[in-house]
Design an enzyme around this catalytic site. Structure first.
Site, PDB file in Angstrom:
ATOM      1  N   TYR A  33      31.839  11.018  71.365  1.00  0.00           N
ATOM      2  CA  TYR A  33      33.110  10.931  70.652  1.00  0.00           C
ATOM      3  C   TYR A  33      33.901  12.191  70.953  1.00  0.00           C
ATOM      4  CZ  TYR A  33      31.294  13.616  66.484  1.00  0.00           C
ATOM      5  OH  TYR A  33      30.769  14.535  65.639  1.00  0.00           O
ATOM      6  N   GLU A  97      34.366   9.251  76.900  1.00  0.00           N
ATOM      7  CA  GLU A  97      34.769   9.827  75.620  1.00  0.00           C
ATOM      8  C   GLU A  97      35.416   8.739  74.776  1.00  0.00           C
ATOM      9  OE1 GLU A  97      34.433  12.680  74.079  1.00  0.00           O
ATOM     10  OE2 GLU A  97      33.862  14.139  75.637  1.00  0.00           O
TER      11      GLU A  97
HETATM   12 ZN   LIG Z   1      30.017  14.815  73.634  1.00  0.00          ZN
END
Ligand SMILES: [Zn+2]
Length: 257
Positions: A33, A97
């Site tokens: 994240y 991500e």
């Molecule tokens: Zn990370």
């Protein structure tokens, strides 16, 4: 080839993947994240030459996907990391991500459009590089002393149903053993299972590695304590990993025969 609409936002932060004989194949997928207050702030940072960090993709909460670094290049997302005893995992991995404020800024559930895009993107990456299920990990799995992402709210079971990563359904009633300690023999076996699944386990890291395991496979409680439920879960996940490794071995042998 895919239904995914990928936008380009090139980051200057990447390197080569090495030259033969030091070229290591891409065989791992790492999910993160962003842990920042907004998607825009995360994109800026991942493209900031001073920050020296990046990922191959970023997925926003509305499902928009950005490509920051081409897969053939090495992105800087994993940092100091270890899986199955192997380090420097940027060389062998693709990093995604996933936008979320994270534990520092108000950790929250990952919305459906975002998860749908993550699922589609993971399927493409895994298919392209034939990444085995036991090498699809969260950042906290490979850097448990430093990282907690993508965290306990991340829907690993959903991804596993789509064929992404390992997440065997827990045994019924296993929760009754939560909080109950285990004896020394079970403790030794539990730590051996943890290492066999891929986690780096030393005296210094065993509690954080257990907590990382729990975040992913028993997200109701991630205290890093090896209770009866965690010990059962470790055994289950280890068996799932070993079954996947055996299947992979068979696949490889039949391909080369
Ligand atoms: Zn990370």
């Amino acid at each position: 080839m895919s239904g995914l609409d990928i936008r380009e936002r090139p980051s200057p932060n990447h390197g080569d993947r090495g030259e033969p004989p030091n070229l290591r194949p891409i065989n791992m997928l790492v999910l993160h994240y962003t842990g920042m207050q907004s998607a825009a702030a995360a994109l800026d940072r991942l493209c900031d030459p001073e920050a020296r960090v990046s990922s191959h993709y970023l997925v926003e909460e509305d499902g928009r996907v950005w490509r920051l670094v081409p897969e053939a290049r090495r992105a800087f997302h994993a940092g100091v990391s270890c899986w199955f005893g192997e380090g420097d995992l940027n060389w062998v991995s693709i990093g995604i991500e996933i936008v979320n404020p994270g534990h520092e800024w108000g950790y929250r559930a990952f919305p459906e459009p975002q998860m749908a895009a993550v699922e589609a993107l993971c399927l493409e990456v895994i298919g392209r590089h034939r990444i085995p299920s036991y090498r699809v990990v969260g950042h906290s799995d490979i850097a448990p002393d430093r990282k907690a992402d993508p965290g306990e709210l991340f829907d690993w079971p959903r991804l596993a149903k789509a064929g992404i990563g390992i997440w065997p359904p827990p045994a019924e009633n296993a929760g009754r053993r939560r909080g109950q300690g285990v004896g020394l023999v079970h403790r030794t076996a539990g730590l051996a299972d943890l290492a066999r699944i891929g986690y780096g386990v030393t005296a210094a890291t065993e509690q954080v590695a257990l907590a990382a395991f729990q975040r992913r496979f028993r997200p109701e409680r991630w205290d890093g304590l090896l209770d009866g439920e965690t010990s059962l879960r470790l055994r289950q996940v280890r068996m799932a990993v070993e079954a996947a490794q055996a299947a992979e071995e068979t696949r490889r042998r039949t391909r080369f025969n």
